[in-house]
Design a protein around this motif. Structure first.
Motif, mmCIF file in Angstrom:
data_model
loop_
_atom_site.group_PDB
_atom_site.id
_atom_site.type_symbol
_atom_site.label_atom_id
_atom_site.label_comp_id
_atom_site.label_asym_id
_atom_site.label_seq_id
_atom_site.Cartn_x
_atom_site.Cartn_y
_atom_site.Cartn_z
ATOM 1 N N ILE A 4 0.846 -1.169 0.000
ATOM 2 C CA ILE A 4 0.000 0.000 0.000
ATOM 3 C C ILE A 4 0.877 1.212 0.000
ATOM 4 O O ILE A 4 1.651 1.400 0.910
ATOM 5 C CB ILE A 4 -0.852 0.092 1.261
ATOM 6 C CG1 ILE A 4 -1.552 -1.216 1.476
ATOM 7 C CG2 ILE A 4 -1.861 1.185 1.169
ATOM 8 C CD1 ILE A 4 -0.737 -2.181 2.113
ATOM 9 N N THR A 5 0.733 1.994 -0.994
ATOM 10 C CA THR A 5 1.457 3.248 -0.962
ATOM 11 C C THR A 5 0.642 4.192 -0.125
ATOM 12 O O THR A 5 -0.542 4.297 -0.346
ATOM 13 C CB THR A 5 1.572 3.812 -2.356
ATOM 14 O OG1 THR A 5 2.180 2.822 -3.124
ATOM 15 C CG2 THR A 5 2.395 5.055 -2.368
ATOM 16 N N HIS A 112 -7.967 2.030 -7.847
ATOM 17 C CA HIS A 112 -7.089 2.407 -6.722
ATOM 18 C C HIS A 112 -5.666 2.528 -7.263
ATOM 19 O O HIS A 112 -4.952 1.533 -7.415
ATOM 20 C CB HIS A 112 -7.157 1.358 -5.600
ATOM 21 C CG HIS A 112 -6.389 1.772 -4.377
ATOM 22 N ND1 HIS A 112 -7.004 2.109 -3.199
ATOM 23 C CD2 HIS A 112 -5.061 1.910 -4.150
ATOM 24 C CE1 HIS A 112 -6.088 2.440 -2.297
ATOM 25 N NE2 HIS A 112 -4.888 2.317 -2.862
ATOM 26 N N HIS A 114 -2.060 5.340 -7.765
ATOM 27 C CA HIS A 114 -1.355 6.560 -7.335
ATOM 28 C C HIS A 114 -0.533 7.070 -8.508
ATOM 29 O O HIS A 114 0.692 6.919 -8.535
ATOM 30 C CB HIS A 114 -0.456 6.252 -6.134
ATOM 31 C CG HIS A 114 -1.190 5.653 -4.976
ATOM 32 N ND1 HIS A 114 -1.778 6.422 -4.001
ATOM 33 C CD2 HIS A 114 -1.465 4.367 -4.658
ATOM 34 C CE1 HIS A 114 -2.374 5.624 -3.109
ATOM 35 N NE2 HIS A 114 -2.192 4.374 -3.497
ATOM 36 N N ALA A 270 -6.028 7.265 -5.553
ATOM 37 C CA ALA A 270 -6.373 6.726 -4.228
ATOM 38 C C ALA A 270 -5.906 7.567 -3.057
ATOM 39 O O ALA A 270 -6.255 7.260 -1.916
ATOM 40 C CB ALA A 270 -5.825 5.310 -4.102
ATOM 41 N N LYS A 329 -10.252 9.839 1.193
ATOM 42 C CA LYS A 329 -9.471 8.644 1.533
ATOM 43 C C LYS A 329 -9.182 8.603 3.030
ATOM 44 O O LYS A 329 -8.718 9.586 3.611
ATOM 45 C CB LYS A 329 -8.144 8.678 0.758
ATOM 46 C CG LYS A 329 -7.175 7.558 1.093
ATOM 47 C CD LYS A 329 -7.721 6.210 0.621
ATOM 48 C CE LYS A 329 -6.713 5.086 0.819
ATOM 49 N NZ LYS A 329 -5.572 5.180 -0.071
ATOM 50 N N HIS A 413 -8.127 -3.119 -0.527
ATOM 51 C CA HIS A 413 -7.046 -4.019 -0.100
ATOM 52 C C HIS A 413 -7.553 -5.330 0.482
ATOM 53 O O HIS A 413 -7.279 -6.383 -0.064
ATOM 54 C CB HIS A 413 -6.047 -3.332 0.837
ATOM 55 C CG HIS A 413 -5.481 -2.057 0.264
ATOM 56 N ND1 HIS A 413 -5.212 -1.921 -1.073
ATOM 57 C CD2 HIS A 413 -5.161 -0.872 0.834
ATOM 58 C CE1 HIS A 413 -4.740 -0.716 -1.302
ATOM 59 N NE2 HIS A 413 -4.709 -0.046 -0.162
ATOM 60 N N ASP A 479 -3.026 -0.232 -7.331
ATOM 61 C CA ASP A 479 -2.196 0.392 -6.296
ATOM 62 C C ASP A 479 -0.794 0.716 -6.828
ATOM 63 O O ASP A 479 0.154 0.831 -6.055
ATOM 64 C CB ASP A 479 -2.085 -0.462 -5.028
ATOM 65 C CG ASP A 479 -1.880 0.405 -3.783
ATOM 66 O OD1 ASP A 479 -1.963 1.641 -3.895
ATOM 67 O OD2 ASP A 479 -1.606 -0.142 -2.708
HETATM 68 ZN ZN LIG Z 1 -2.902 2.746 -2.351
#
Ligand SMILES: [Zn+2]
Length: 590
Positions: A4-5, A112, A114, A270, A329, A413, A479
């Motif tokens: 997960i960023t 989702h 980035h 996201a 978010k 996620h 992601d």
């Molecule tokens: Zn993310």
């Protein structure tokens, strides 16, 4: 592969990020219309098409699922059907393209992603290929010698398995440079390592306290080791260089080009803080946004002022066609491999008297208040939840929130979901936003996650089919840059639960929880109609039907006829948004 960023990469960190994650940098407005600007009523079908594609295998994502031709007029689909039906709309100026039986489907929705920070990362030292600490140091050395003029050495994409046996610390990084500050982001974006110079600039000492939570790791002598986790990353981000708007927009445009080359025509950004949303806005304003985007605005610890700010930002940044900022978010937890995900039961690797299990970023009550206040202001809530404790807290908060306005909340996620919570997604109309590319046996799963969850919980990770069977609506996202931006690789993993490529010794690990594999049609719907639903644009995008936007992708192979293990071998030949070419393979004559 829990990835997960969540921190912005250095250049994208908001200027003055003293407040880091603790601050709500953005805001929105009171009377939010959830419909993005492009979601306007369809016009009547035209009588004379601009483009007619014939002899195609068209997967419509609607009924009937298969057609052979379509006609486009003014950026919209004017006909979908047989060759004869489509050719009835041909006129003297119509371009007719023979697809020679190629697959055409609705453009992919990455729900989702980035892209803004990913674009900025493309400018940094990339560490994703590192297999060991020596690899990390060699890549940093190489980048340093190729980039002698800058001050900072910024790196992203460090795979945690590469440093599992030989940890990184500031002294090791000092070997690369003691003079230039170095910051290395983990692949999952939840941790970073600094050299001594960077620690000094960030004023991180053994006495430093984080104001935003997170962890400053100390070594055996009680000094900072160089590793910062979660909210403590804000300490470093405040001293990092900031890219100009021009550079951020250029980096974002580059990332969007890449997305278009993978057939992506719509996305949900996201985590849009001020630096991210202004880059999108800049492209939209100058009519250069080759993507239909809903941005999930950053939230932190919310105050009355922060709610006003986020409302104002949603209004300000939703003015132009193709960009809407009506999502918010929330990071409910962190990641399992760092023990920062919130679990219902203790981590398996920790002693009974030290069995931390709850690591929610906000208490359940705080989460409820945030969700309620944001929903009251018309925001869709996009929640990051990895552990079953975070998923439950997110569902509880969404259950308590008003949703009279069809806000279409989503949880992304979903690495671990308690069986009792599976049915709540459908019951609460919460979309399950799946990162299908994570669901295979890689070193993250085998070496870092399995010892922390134990056998019983490992048998339930990434329960995408269970969610589907329990009636949940699915959306899908990459992601990126945490994992591949290519939806076809994620689709292959979704149906095989195996890596899309063989490993470096030419084998493939057994499937990860094979019963959780989806059907190809399920994951294809998640990438098309599911994404359109969460972006409130299902009347315009997500399927190929008369009156909808001509957002489509043409592939060189029919993924519905390929063996499951070969789906990712298909390549995108052409991507259209509103009937305009945004990507074309150089070998395609179109
Ligand atoms: Zn993310």
């Amino acid at each position: 592969m829990p990835k997960i960023t969540f921190q912005l990469p250095p250049q994208m960190a908001p200027s003055g990020l003293k407040l880091g994650l603790c601050l709500a940098l953005l805001g929105a407005n009171n009377n939010i219309s959830q419909q993005p600007a492009w979601a306007k009523p369809a016009r009547n079908a035209a009588v004379q098409a601009d483009l007619i594609i014939t002899n195609a295998k068209i997967y419509t994502s609607a009924q009937p699922p298969w057609q052979s031709a379509l006609a486009i007029h003014n950026g919209q689909i004017a006909q979908v059907g047989s060759n004869e039906e489509a050719l009835k709309l041909a006129g003297p100026a119509t371009k007719i393209f023979d697809a020679k039986a190629k697959l055409i489907m609705a453009g992919f929705h990455d729900s989702h992603v980035h892209l803004a920070e990913g674009g900025a990362e493309l400018l940094q030292c990339r560490l994703n290929s590192a297999k060991s600490r020596d690899d990390v140091l060699a890549l940093l050395q190489k980048w340093k010698s190729e980039n002698p003029s800058g001050r900072w050495i910024l790196a992203a994409g460090l795979p945690l398995p590469a440093i599992a046996r030989e940890p990184l610390d500031c002294h090791i990084l000092d070997q690369v440079s003691a003079e230039r500050p170095i910051l290395v982001y983990a692949e999952d974006g939840h941790s970073a390592w600094l050299n001594s110079k960077a620690l000094q600039l960030a004023k991180v000492t053994s006495k430093t306290k984080t104001t935003c939570g997170g962890i400053i790791e100390l070594d055996s002598t009680g000094e900072p080791s160089g590793c910062l986790r979660e909210g403590a990353l804000a300490l470093a981000q405040k001293v990092l260089p900031v890219l100009s708007l021009k550079d951020r927009s250029a980096a974002l445009a580059k990332a969007i080009n890449l997305a278009n080359s993978f057939g992506i025509t719509s996305a949900q950004e996201a985590h849009a803080n001020n630096e991210v949303i202004t880059a999108y806005y800049d492209l939209a304003k100058h009519n250069r946004l080759n993507l239909k985007v809903v941005a999930a605005l950053h939230t932190g610890t919310m105050t009355p002022v922060a709610y006003k700010q986020i409302e104002a930002a949603a209004e300000k940044y939703s003015k132009y066609s193709r960009l809407s900022a009506h999502s918010a978010k929330i990071f409910a937890d962190g990641v399992i491999e760092s023990h920062t995900a919130a679990l219902l039961e203790p981590y398996s690797d920790q002693a009974k008297n030290n069995n931390k299990k709850q690591s929610l970023n906000f208490s359940p009550d705080e989460l409820k208040v945030m969700v309620k206040e944001l929903a009251k202001r018309g925001f869709q809530i996009h929640i990051h939840a990895i552990g079953d404790g975070a998923v439950r807290a997110a569902l509880d908060a969404l259950e308590a929130a008003p949703d009279g306005g069809d806000l279409r909340h989503q949880i992304a996620h979903l690495q671990l979901v308690a069986p009792a919570d599976l049915k709540r997604f459908a019951a609460l109309n919460v979309t399950a936003n799946c990162q299908a590319a994570w669901a295979y046996q890689d070193p993250y799963i085998k070496d870092l996650t399995a010892p922390l969850l134990g056998r019983e919980r490992m048998a339930r990770v990434y329960p995408f089919n269970s969610l589907k069977q329990a009636g949940a609506r699915l959306a899908a996202g990459s992601d990126w840059t945490v994992s591949t931006l290519n939806p076809l690789e994620a689709m292959q993993t979704a149906v095989t639960r195996q890596a899309p490529k063989q490993n470096n010794v030419g084998t493939t690990e057994p499937p990860l929880n094979a019963a959780e594999a989806l059907e190809l049609s399920d994951i294809a719907q998640a990438y098309t109609t599911g994404g359109a639903y969460v972006n409130h644009s299902e009347k315009q995008t997500g399927s190929l039907e008369v009156g909808k936007c001509a957002d489509l992708v043409m592939l060189d192979k029919n993924i519905f006829e390929l063996p499951k293990s070969e789906i990712a071998s298909a390549k995108v030949l052409l991507t259209l948004i509103d009937g305009k070419t945004v990507y074309k393979d150089s070998n395609l004559s179109f």
